[in-house]
Design a protein around this motif. Structure first.
Motif, short mmCIF file in Angstrom:
data_model
loop_
_atom_site.label_atom_id
_atom_site.label_comp_id
_atom_site.label_asym_id
_atom_site.label_seq_id
_atom_site.Cartn_x
_atom_site.Cartn_y
_atom_site.Cartn_z
N ASN A 82 0.82 -1.21 0.00
CA ASN A 82 0.00 0.00 0.00
C ASN A 82 0.85 1.26 0.00
N THR A 83 1.92 1.26 0.78
CA THR A 83 2.77 2.44 0.85
C THR A 83 3.45 2.71 -0.48
N ALA A 84 4.02 1.68 -1.09
CA ALA A 84 4.69 1.85 -2.38
C ALA A 84 3.69 2.28 -3.46
N GLY A 85 2.55 1.60 -3.50
CA GLY A 85 1.56 1.92 -4.53
C GLY A 85 0.94 3.28 -4.34
N ALA A 86 0.57 3.61 -3.10
CA ALA A 86 -0.08 4.90 -2.84
C ALA A 86 0.88 6.06 -3.08
N THR A 87 2.15 5.89 -2.73
CA THR A 87 3.13 6.96 -2.95
C THR A 87 3.33 7.23 -4.43
N PHE A 88 3.47 6.15 -5.22
CA PHE A 88 3.68 6.32 -6.66
C PHE A 88 2.44 6.88 -7.34
N LEU A 89 1.27 6.30 -7.06
CA LEU A 89 0.04 6.76 -7.71
C LEU A 89 -0.31 8.18 -7.30
N ILE A 144 -5.71 -4.09 0.37
CA ILE A 144 -4.68 -3.55 -0.49
C ILE A 144 -5.25 -2.62 -1.56
N LEU A 145 -6.30 -3.06 -2.24
CA LEU A 145 -6.83 -2.26 -3.35
C LEU A 145 -7.28 -0.86 -2.92
N PRO A 146 -8.10 -0.72 -1.85
CA PRO A 146 -8.45 0.65 -1.43
C PRO A 146 -7.25 1.43 -0.89
N GLY A 147 -6.27 0.72 -0.33
CA GLY A 147 -5.12 1.39 0.25
C GLY A 147 -4.15 1.95 -0.76
N LEU A 148 -4.32 1.58 -2.03
CA LEU A 148 -3.43 2.10 -3.07
C LEU A 148 -3.74 3.54 -3.44
N PHE A 149 -4.85 4.06 -2.96
CA PHE A 149 -5.26 5.42 -3.31
C PHE A 149 -5.47 6.22 -2.03
N THR A 150 -4.87 7.38 -1.99
CA THR A 150 -5.01 8.26 -0.84
C THR A 150 -5.23 9.69 -1.32
N ILE A 151 -6.34 10.27 -0.95
CA ILE A 151 -6.67 11.64 -1.37
C ILE A 151 -5.69 12.62 -0.74
N PHE A 152 -5.37 12.39 0.52
CA PHE A 152 -4.42 13.28 1.20
C PHE A 152 -3.07 13.28 0.50
N GLY A 153 -2.62 12.10 0.04
CA GLY A 153 -1.34 12.02 -0.64
C GLY A 153 -1.31 12.83 -1.92
N LEU A 198 5.25 11.32 2.91
CA LEU A 198 4.01 10.60 2.60
C LEU A 198 4.17 9.11 2.87
N ALA A 199 5.31 8.54 2.52
CA ALA A 199 5.54 7.11 2.74
C ALA A 199 5.49 6.77 4.23
N ILE A 200 6.10 7.61 5.06
CA ILE A 200 6.09 7.37 6.50
C ILE A 200 4.66 7.43 7.05
N LEU A 201 3.92 8.46 6.63
CA LEU A 201 2.54 8.61 7.11
C LEU A 201 1.66 7.46 6.62
N ASP A 202 1.81 7.11 5.35
CA ASP A 202 0.95 6.07 4.78
C ASP A 202 1.27 4.71 5.40
N PHE A 203 2.55 4.42 5.63
CA PHE A 203 2.91 3.15 6.28
C PHE A 203 2.32 3.08 7.67
N SER A 204 2.37 4.20 8.38
CA SER A 204 1.81 4.24 9.73
C SER A 204 0.30 4.00 9.70
N LEU A 255 9.10 2.57 13.65
CA LEU A 255 10.32 3.27 14.02
C LEU A 255 11.40 3.10 12.95
N LEU A 256 11.51 1.88 12.41
CA LEU A 256 12.50 1.63 11.37
C LEU A 256 12.20 2.42 10.10
N VAL A 257 10.92 2.49 9.74
CA VAL A 257 10.54 3.26 8.54
C VAL A 257 10.83 4.74 8.75
N PHE A 258 10.55 5.23 9.93
CA PHE A 258 10.84 6.65 10.21
C PHE A 258 12.34 6.92 10.17
N LEU A 259 13.13 6.05 10.77
CA LEU A 259 14.58 6.24 10.78
C LEU A 259 15.15 6.17 9.37
#
Length: 276
Positions: A82-89, A144-153, A198-204, A255-259
């Motif tokens: 979801n993070t990879a797809g939502a960030t790219f899309l 996964i499918l709904p998570g690939l799209f984020t209006i905020f992103g 965006l990736a950090i927020l979306d992963f969280s 924490l690892l994603v943020f770091l």
């Protein structure tokens, strides 16, 4: 203002921020401490540190029929895709709304943005019917499918792209570059700080998603980490030690994603400060 008064003001401000930061981290410290306590010490607020380190709670989390290993893998799979797809899309859509001129672009963006006002809970029943019809109910695709799209992103990255001078892309057009080359070779490298944020927020968001997993997953083998915490809610009591041990383990990926992404955020802030 004298130098001494300025230093005093900065010292007071730093102390206030330190106290605020300490207040925010106290629940996290209590969670870790509780995971090593005995059940009798859980609600003994006068004792912050455990009398003995009880490792059995952490061992329990990773062993047995309901091992957190399965939940961990499920959450990592869903959150990563979801993070990879939502960030790219989101970057792709943001580029279109910020750099490609077409009729009704701004009106379409406002309509798209207005969807943020719809509470997610309102969509549970339509999504349940649609997923059941598609045959993906009680599968990870339902998350996964709904998570690939984020209006905020899309909104966030569009605002970032709008801040990039148009002269840069216009120069690229003059040199013969198309939208695809400009997007991948020019805009994405410039947007690394925004993409990392965006990736950090979306992963969280995806890692902590409880409601969608609760509604669309029924098979225990497909459970994610938030659903797995329910295993510690027993019929007549709650295994707080086990729950805190599981929660302590569950926070590590975030924490690892943020770091991993904080360096890009710091670079973006530093570049903005220098530019200003």
């Amino acid at each position: 203002m004298t130098l001494q008064a300025s230093l005093t003001k900065k010292l007071v401000f730093t102390l206030l921020l330190g106290l605020l930061g300490l207040g925010m981290i106290l629940p996290f410290l209590w969670m870790i401490s509780t995971s090593f306590k005995t059940p009798n010490e859980v609600f003994d607020y006068s004792r912050w540190l455990p009398s003995t380190l009880e490792l059995k709670h952490h061992i329990k989390v990773w062993t047995g029929a309901n091992s957190f290993g399965t939940y961990y893998l499920n959450s990592i799979k869903i959150a990563s895709i979801n993070t990879a797809g939502a960030t790219f899309l989101s970057a792709l859509a943001a580029y279109g709304f910020s750099r490609i001129e077409f009729k009704g672009r701004d009106a379409l963006f406002l309509l798209y943005l207005s969807m943020m006002m719809i509470p997610p809970q309102v969509l549970f029943v339509p999504k349940f019917i649609m997923f059941d019809w598609m045959g993906i109910y009680n599968t990870h695709l339902a998350l996964i499918l709904p998570g690939l799209f984020t209006i905020f992103g899309v909104f966030m990255l569009r605002q970032f792209f709008m801040g990039i001078p148009k002269e840069i892309t216009e120069s690229a057009f003059i040199d013969g570059a198309g939208h695809g080359r400009i997007f991948f070779r020019l805009m994405l490298p410039l947007a690394k700080p925004a993409l990392a944020t965006l990736a950090i927020l979306d992963f969280s968001w995806n890692w902590n998603d409880f409601e969608n997993a609760l509604v669309f997953l029924t098979d225990r083998r497909l459970y994610t980490v938030p659903l797995g915490l329910q295993n510690f809610v027993l019929e007549y009591n709650v295994d707080y030690n086990g729950m805190m041990a599981a929660a302590s383990a569950g926070i590590l990926p975030m924490l690892l994603v943020f770091l991993a992404g904080q360096q890009f955020i710091i670079q973006g802030l530093s570049g903005t400060a220098v530019k200003g």
